[in-house]
Design a protein around this motif. Sequence first.
Motif, short mmCIF file in Angstrom:
data_model
loop_
_atom_site.label_atom_id
_atom_site.label_comp_id
_atom_site.label_asym_id
_atom_site.label_seq_id
_atom_site.Cartn_x
_atom_site.Cartn_y
_atom_site.Cartn_z
N GLN A 72 0.82 -1.48 0.07
CA GLN A 72 0.21 0.11 0.02
C GLN A 72 0.78 1.20 -0.04
O GLN A 72 0.32 2.51 -0.10
CB GLN A 72 -0.74 0.00 1.18
CG GLN A 72 -0.11 0.26 2.43
CD GLN A 72 -0.71 -0.39 3.79
OE1 GLN A 72 -1.06 -1.64 3.80
NE2 GLN A 72 -0.82 0.55 4.88
N HIS A 73 2.26 1.20 0.06
CA HIS A 73 3.12 2.22 0.27
C HIS A 73 3.74 2.49 -1.00
O HIS A 73 4.69 1.59 -1.40
CB HIS A 73 4.04 2.27 1.21
CG HIS A 73 3.51 1.48 2.49
ND1 HIS A 73 2.92 2.55 3.39
CD2 HIS A 73 3.55 0.38 3.29
CE1 HIS A 73 2.35 1.72 4.45
NE2 HIS A 73 2.64 0.43 4.54
N CYS A 86 7.05 -0.40 3.98
CA CYS A 86 6.33 0.14 5.21
C CYS A 86 6.32 1.66 5.03
O CYS A 86 6.82 2.35 4.23
CB CYS A 86 7.15 -0.18 6.43
SG CYS A 86 8.70 0.39 6.47
N ALA A 87 5.67 2.39 6.11
CA ALA A 87 5.56 3.81 6.17
C ALA A 87 6.93 4.58 6.07
O ALA A 87 7.21 5.43 5.48
CB ALA A 87 4.74 4.11 7.28
N VAL A 90 8.77 4.14 2.61
CA VAL A 90 8.25 4.87 1.64
C VAL A 90 8.84 6.16 1.41
O VAL A 90 8.85 6.54 0.36
CB VAL A 90 6.64 4.90 1.52
CG1 VAL A 90 6.22 5.90 2.62
CG2 VAL A 90 6.04 5.31 0.05
N ARG A 106 -1.88 5.17 3.33
CA ARG A 106 -3.16 5.40 3.87
C ARG A 106 -3.09 5.38 5.40
O ARG A 106 -2.15 4.93 5.77
CB ARG A 106 -4.10 4.34 3.32
CG ARG A 106 -3.78 2.83 3.82
CD ARG A 106 -4.74 1.80 3.27
NE ARG A 106 -4.35 0.54 3.92
CZ ARG A 106 -4.44 -0.53 3.46
NH1 ARG A 106 -4.61 -0.83 2.11
NH2 ARG A 106 -4.05 -1.50 4.26
N CYS A 107 -4.22 5.93 5.88
CA CYS A 107 -4.48 5.98 7.58
C CYS A 107 -4.81 4.08 7.51
O CYS A 107 -5.88 3.82 6.91
CB CYS A 107 -5.35 6.52 8.04
SG CYS A 107 -5.79 6.41 9.45
N GLU A 108 -4.39 3.50 8.44
CA GLU A 108 -4.45 2.05 8.62
C GLU A 108 -5.83 1.79 9.15
O GLU A 108 -6.35 0.78 9.12
CB GLU A 108 -3.38 1.40 9.26
CG GLU A 108 -3.20 0.04 9.09
CD GLU A 108 -3.10 -0.71 7.74
OE1 GLU A 108 -2.66 0.24 6.88
OE2 GLU A 108 -3.62 -1.77 7.36
N LEU A 114 -3.44 9.06 2.19
CA LEU A 114 -2.30 9.95 2.31
C LEU A 114 -1.47 10.35 1.24
O LEU A 114 -1.03 9.34 0.27
CB LEU A 114 -1.21 9.39 3.39
CG LEU A 114 0.20 10.13 3.58
CD1 LEU A 114 -0.16 11.50 4.02
CD2 LEU A 114 0.99 9.47 4.46
#
Lengths: 146, 72
Positions: A72-73, A86-87, A90, A106-108, A114
């Motif tokens: 997702q990153h 991961c956050a 990224v 995104r906000c998990e 985001l």
Amino acid sequence: MTIDLDVKLAVYRHFAEHTTRPTPIEVADVVQAPVADVLGAYARLRQERVLVLEEDGATIRMAPPFSGVRTQHVAIVHGKSYYANCAWDVLGVPAALQAAGTVHSRCEQSGEPLTLAVDAAGPERSDWLFHCHVPAARWWDDIVFT
Amino acid sequence: MLFFRSEEMARQWCVEHDYPLRPLVRMDQLWGLARSWYATRLQADARRPPPTEIVRIFAGLGLRGDFWNLGG
């Protein structure tokens, strides 16, 4: 060992250029060494926490900050989309490429997207937060879970 | 290692997943971590910071406490 450095650079340069993980054959071709030697270097680089491999020992799961699988990153740099692990990672993609870019995640909890512009000075002002539920001393116990 | 829109979102997520809420990191601190780990990653002389240096990096970014202790 020299081959370890050559393999590491070949892997990272492949990610930087193509956005995807290289195969051992592709790395072997770049470093002009047998695939078996490349796999030996992979194992040592895993011990040094430079690479994370799939169970086959031949497929790269992570060459941090780059991810060998979709996540997702996503960081967009020079018009290319890079998956990150991961956050933290990224933001590491534009840092590693030393170029401006845009980070998407995104906000998990809520799923709110985001989008963040990043340049040499860092990300644009944002009150979003980063959270890791695994203490630092245990990050590498299971880095994929972390 | 995840993003959250707010402390409340992180708190809710931790409750739902039965994790304790850990220290929350601001975006400027996260950038400091990302740069420290990866700014030279594509260079031949790149290296991962050793544990003592990692602790100094954490502290320099204001990340102190048991969570950031590497132990042993």
